[in-house]
Design an enzyme around this catalytic site. Structure first.
Site, PDB file in Angstrom:
ATOM      1  N   ILE A 142       0.823  -1.216   0.000  1.00 55.39           N
ATOM      2  CA  ILE A 142       0.000   0.000   0.000  1.00 55.39           C
ATOM      3  C   ILE A 142       0.854   1.263   0.000  1.00 55.39           C
ATOM      4  O   ILE A 142       0.329   2.365  -0.005  1.00 55.39           O
ATOM      5  CB  ILE A 142      -0.979   0.038   1.202  1.00 55.39           C
ATOM      6  N   GLY A 143       2.136   1.094   0.016  1.00 58.50           N
ATOM      7  CA  GLY A 143       2.983   2.282  -0.020  1.00 58.50           C
ATOM      8  C   GLY A 143       4.435   1.902  -0.072  1.00 58.50           C
ATOM      9  O   GLY A 143       4.813   0.729   0.053  1.00 58.50           O
ATOM     10  N   GLY A 145       8.183   3.387   1.423  1.00 54.77           N
ATOM     11  CA  GLY A 145       8.926   4.372   2.192  1.00 54.77           C
ATOM     12  C   GLY A 145      10.377   4.365   1.748  1.00 54.77           C
ATOM     13  O   GLY A 145      10.768   3.592   0.878  1.00 54.77           O
ATOM     14  N   GLY A 148      11.822   0.852   2.628  1.00 51.14           N
ATOM     15  CA  GLY A 148      11.151  -0.382   2.234  1.00 51.14           C
ATOM     16  C   GLY A 148       9.676  -0.148   1.969  1.00 51.14           C
ATOM     17  O   GLY A 148       9.199   0.979   1.921  1.00 51.14           O
ATOM     18  N   VAL A 150       5.439  -0.714   2.393  1.00 48.64           N
ATOM     19  CA  VAL A 150       4.404  -0.804   3.419  1.00 48.64           C
ATOM     20  C   VAL A 150       3.330  -1.755   2.885  1.00 48.64           C
ATOM     21  O   VAL A 150       2.859  -1.600   1.755  1.00 48.64           O
ATOM     22  CB  VAL A 150       3.800   0.576   3.735  1.00 48.64           C
ATOM     23  N   LYS A 165       5.065  -2.055   7.998  1.00 49.24           N
ATOM     24  CA  LYS A 165       6.133  -1.311   7.330  1.00 49.24           C
ATOM     25  C   LYS A 165       7.410  -2.143   7.361  1.00 49.24           C
ATOM     26  O   LYS A 165       7.883  -2.529   8.430  1.00 49.24           O
ATOM     27  CB  LYS A 165       6.327   0.018   8.066  1.00 49.24           C
ATOM     28  N   ASP A 294       8.888  16.398  10.846  1.00 46.01           N
ATOM     29  CA  ASP A 294       8.612  16.130   9.431  1.00 46.01           C
ATOM     30  C   ASP A 294       7.105  16.209   9.158  1.00 46.01           C
ATOM     31  O   ASP A 294       6.533  15.341   8.508  1.00 46.01           O
ATOM     32  CB  ASP A 294       9.176  14.761   9.037  1.00 46.01           C
TER      33      ASP A 294
HETATM   34  N1  LIG Z   1      -0.360   3.117   8.847  1.00 42.74           N
HETATM   35  C1  LIG Z   1      -0.559   3.198   7.540  1.00 42.74           C
HETATM   36  N2  LIG Z   1      -1.749   2.937   7.003  1.00 42.74           N
HETATM   37  C2  LIG Z   1      -1.957   3.020   5.679  1.00 42.74           C
HETATM   38  N3  LIG Z   1      -0.996   3.353   4.797  1.00 42.74           N
HETATM   39  C3  LIG Z   1       0.223   3.622   5.273  1.00 42.74           C
HETATM   40  C4  LIG Z   1       0.521   3.559   6.655  1.00 42.74           C
HETATM   41  N4  LIG Z   1       1.815   3.898   6.834  1.00 42.74           N
HETATM   42  C5  LIG Z   1       2.307   4.159   5.628  1.00 42.74           C
HETATM   43  N5  LIG Z   1       1.367   3.990   4.677  1.00 42.74           N
HETATM   44  C6  LIG Z   1       1.513   4.188   3.248  1.00 42.74           C
HETATM   45  O1  LIG Z   1       2.841   3.936   2.883  1.00 42.74           O
HETATM   46  C7  LIG Z   1       3.436   5.111   2.339  1.00 42.74           C
HETATM   47  C8  LIG Z   1       4.872   5.187   2.767  1.00 42.74           C
HETATM   48  O2  LIG Z   1       4.881   5.398   4.151  1.00 42.74           O
HETATM   49  P1  LIG Z   1       6.212   5.609   4.934  1.00 42.74           P
HETATM   50  O3  LIG Z   1       5.894   6.202   6.245  1.00 42.74           O
HETATM   51  O4  LIG Z   1       6.999   4.355   4.934  1.00 42.74           O
HETATM   52  O5  LIG Z   1       6.919   6.585   3.962  1.00 42.74           O
HETATM   53  P2  LIG Z   1       8.038   7.620   4.136  1.00 42.74           P
HETATM   54  O6  LIG Z   1       7.363   8.920   4.398  1.00 42.74           O
HETATM   55  O7  LIG Z   1       8.982   7.535   3.007  1.00 42.74           O
HETATM   56  O8  LIG Z   1       8.689   7.190   5.460  1.00 42.74           O
HETATM   57  P3  LIG Z   1      10.134   6.688   5.781  1.00 42.74           P
HETATM   58  O9  LIG Z   1      11.062   7.783   5.398  1.00 42.74           O
HETATM   59  O10 LIG Z   1       9.977   6.488   7.207  1.00 42.74           O
HETATM   60  O11 LIG Z   1      10.336   5.412   5.049  1.00 42.74           O
HETATM   61  C9  LIG Z   1       2.578   6.243   2.849  1.00 42.74           C
HETATM   62  O12 LIG Z   1       2.630   7.324   1.983  1.00 42.74           O
HETATM   63  C10 LIG Z   1       1.218   5.617   2.890  1.00 42.74           C
HETATM   64  O13 LIG Z   1       0.640   5.646   1.629  1.00 42.74           O
END
Ligand SMILES: Nc1ncnc2c1ncn2[C@@H]1O[C@H](COP(=O)(O)OP(=O)(O)OP(=O)(O)O)[C@@H](O)[C@H]1O
Length: 700
Positions: A142-143, A145, A148, A150, A165, A294
């Protein structure tokens, strides 16, 4: 199979959309995905968009907006600090979106949830071809980061949906090394620690240490506007570690692009609702001396009922000194960075004020669909933020909003509006027509009655003395009169800070022996020169691998609880001479002389004498705490293979010669013991913590 999402445990579970529910097909079957998108490095694997799932739950999904936003999914530039490439839709607030009034009433449902830590997890493939991590079936991505993917995961036992995650340990290590070089030891790991923090000991590190700061921060937080962390897992055999979060099924509030402007943006009312929730979440963080660093629309997700959840504490900073928020570090996404951070030689700046600036940029984005400051290079962006004024579109007719934005985006951090001032801002409150809940209500950790079910419910593993402290604190608050709990007493008035509340609690701690644990806890630096606060203790205690032998050595027991060898493991305590009074005998007098601290998981109870009963101020207070920790941890080690023995720790600070430092009784498996009668439930007085360790006053 009905799948639900992990909202607050006190709230009803909500079913996932039928498309997922019916399906137990492997990911490769694209019919599973309601929408498929192919991110730049998705490798052709269909990604499930959580926002799409959420949109399906809306009675009136905003398809036009979904179309509009497809142009924003092509990836974020480094200015925005984002690396996700999922196609999250910007959906307007649907009819299912909670109002601020219903949110207010839902505050009471926030329950503290303990974070489980699993160091020996493995990923297998289940019968349906899905990857499975412990009980979590990984259903789809679903995403993405920076470290890695999510995944949307479903707990096979409860059918609850989670966002899992995944972190690449090698990427984290690389980043960690870079931080070590740039920032020194205290800048290491995700979720940094303030200047008072001790240096982590690299030689003792476990893979989870790479995210220990973030875990420690998330562990502390129980708030409806902060995403909940449930579990962290390390898979020893491969490069992955996982954090299991509450699933925010409506996805990102609004992905932001450097170059694009949204056609449809949040209405005045919607922006206010989101901003109010941001204020509550950030106020709660700041009251706990945590700076997010952030804040941006990408880090605001929405749950099924539209509640805004602040996520991503990877660059957050936790300060050990109450009220301190001065940092020299720059972090966050350049477009959202405060002007005082936009110079490479900036000195110490207030973290709180920088969060407020980012809130201002975020609000601007929500309202106008674009960033107020844009540029093509980071250096230029920094210059623009420092030197240029933002422009508010002519269409903006609300002078209150203009005024608010200019106070949020005030370049001088001293003059910038504060969270406290935001509470009474005319736009925020809509001229008092939509006031926020009080600061007290917002920042108080909710103490709730414990049900039988809670008592039976197993909290799998808690390797932290922080639990004891939390249990004590909550117990104390539960035992206080409603008047004092509602904050009308000294130090707890409307403007009372969390600092005052904590200080009060600590003063209370002087008054009875139960809280001597808490005091011991924060004073361990006297004897160990290491831990200086609860936060440190969390850092030091919570992520240690636990030996799996039944009878760990003295060294192992001390290692497990990270205490000095002064702390005696159970094996040694057993041979300690002296009387071993039971709680029954201790309860014979009329007045309580102490408290039982009962481990709800193992059934062990510890007796902590009141200050009246303590007679030797010269004894190391650490010893008591450490001993309890060591004993608890030791028992934990053995509890899987043998039924829990009963242990009481009594008169822990009595002079060693006259009375043993620690008396205890212990029963081996199967043998009868009076201590077995220490079943906690009948002895419960007042309210009880939900945590593993619960406090009991003696009954009359
Ligand atoms: N708890 C959650 N529920 C639903 N979707 C989520 C959740 N956490 C993250 N996501 C999805 O995954 C995507 C990436 O999230 P993540 O926090 O890993 O990204 P990031 O901002 O690059 O963070 P990081 O730098 O910590 O990796 C988010 O934009 C969102 O779409």
């Amino acid at each position: 199979m009905e799948v639900t999402h992990a909202a607050d445990p006190g709230l009803p579970k909500q079913p996932l959309p039928p498309t997922i529910l019916q399906d137990s097909q492997p990911l490769e079957d694209t019919s599973v995905a309601t929408t498929t998108s192919y991110g730049s490095d998705s490798g052709g694997i269909p990604q499930l968009s959580s926002a799409s799932f959420g949109a399906m739950m809306d009675s009136n999904p905003p398809s036009a907006l979904t179309d509009t936003l497809s142009s924003f999914s092509s990836g974020h530039s480094s200015f925005l600090g984002g690396s996700n490439n999922n196609n999250n839709s910007l959906s307007t607030f649907s009819s299912s979106t909670s109002t601020s009034a219903s949110r207010r009433s839902s505050m009471q449902f926030v329950k503290p949830v303990e974070v489980r830590e699993t160091l020996d997890a493995s990923v297998t493939e289940n019968a349906d071809g899905y990857r499975q991590l412990k009980q979590y079936i990984l259903k789809g991505e679903i995403g993405k980061g920076a470290f890695g993917k999510v995944h949307l995961a479903v707990d096979e036992n409860t059918d609850v949906g989670y966002a899992v995650k995944e972190f690449s340990k090698s990427k984290l290590r690389k980043k960690d090394k870079a931080n070590l070089f740039k920032l020194g030891p205290r800048g290491r790991g995700r979720g940094r620690r303030g200047p008072e923090a001790p240096t982590p000991n690299a030689s003792e590190s476990s893979p989870l240490d790479l995210i220990r700061g973030e875990i420690a921060i998330l562990k502390k937080l129980h708030h409806p506007n902060i995403v909940k962390l449930y579990e962290v897992l390390d898979v020893a055999q491969d490069d992955s570690m996982y954090m299991v979060f509450e699933w925010c099924e409506k996805g990102v509030l609004m992905p932001v692009s450097l170059t694009e402007t949204y056609e449809s943006v949040f209405s005045d009312e919607e922006s206010r609702d989101v901003f109010q929730q941001m204020i509550l979440g950030i106020e709660y963080l700041h009251e706990h001396d945590i700076i997010h660093r952030d804040i941006k629309p990408d880090n605001l997700l929405r749950s099924g009922d539209g509640t805004v959840k602040i996520v991503d504490f990877g660059v957050s900073e936790m300060f050990n000194k109450k009220g301190d928020d001065l940092t020299k570090k720059s972090a966050g996404s350049p477009a959202f960075m405060a002007p005082e951070l936009c110079r490479h030689d900036h000195g110490e700046v207030s973290g709180r004020a920088t969060d407020v600036w980012s809130m201002g940029i975020t609000l601007y984005c929500l309202r106008y669909g674009r960033l107020p400051y844009v540029s093509e290079s980071i250096l230029e962006m920094q210059r623009v933020i420092r030197e240029q004024d933002f422009v508010i579109p002519d269409e903006e007719k609300d002078p209150r909003f203009r005024e608010l934005i200019s106070r949020l985006l005030e370049k001088d951090p001293i003059k910038r509006i504060t969270i406290e001032q935001l509470r009474s801002d005319p736009w925020v409150t809509n001229n008092d027509r939509d006031p926020l809940i009080t600061k007290e209500e917002n920042t108080e950790n909710v103490v709730t009655e414990v049900t039988e079910e809670d008592l039976r419910g197993a909290i799998q593993r808690i390797n932290s003395l922080a639990t004891v402290l939390k249990a004590i604190t909550r117990f104390k608050r539960g035992m206080k009169s409603p008047t004092s709990r509602s904050g009308s007493g000294p130090g707890l008035t409307g403007s009372a800070s969390h600092e005052a509340t904590e200080m009060e609690r600590m003063q209370d701690a002087e008054e009875d022996g139960a809280n001597s644990i808490a005091q011991n806890f924060v004073s361990t630096d006297e004897t160990q020169g290491e831990s200086t606060s609860l936060d440190d203790a969390i850092m030091n205690l919570s992520l240690k691998p636990v030996e799996t032998t039944e009878q760990p050595s003295q060294e192992a027991a001390a290692e497990v609880s990270n205490v000095s060898l002064d702390a005696k493991p159970v094996s040694e305590l057993e041979s300690t001479p002296g009387p071993a009074p039971t709680v029954e005998s201790a309860n014979e007098s009329d007045e309580p002389e102490g408290y039982q601290v009962c481990d709800m998981e193992t059934g062990l109870c510890y007796w902590v004498p009141s200050s009246k009963a303590r007679s030797s101020p010269s004894r190391s207070r650490t010893s008591t705490t450490s001993t309890i920790a060591a004993a608890a941890e030791q028992n934990e080690v053995g509890s899987e293979s043998t039924p829990a023995p009963a242990i009481e720790i009594v008169s822990a600070e009595a002079p060693a010669a006259a009375t043993p430092e620690v008396n205890h009784s212990r029963t081996e498996s199967g043998s009868a013991s009076p201590s077995r009668s220490l079943t906690p439930v009948p002895r419960l007085v007042g309210k009880l913590s939900r945590d593993r360790f619960a406090m009991f006053e003696k009954t009359a």
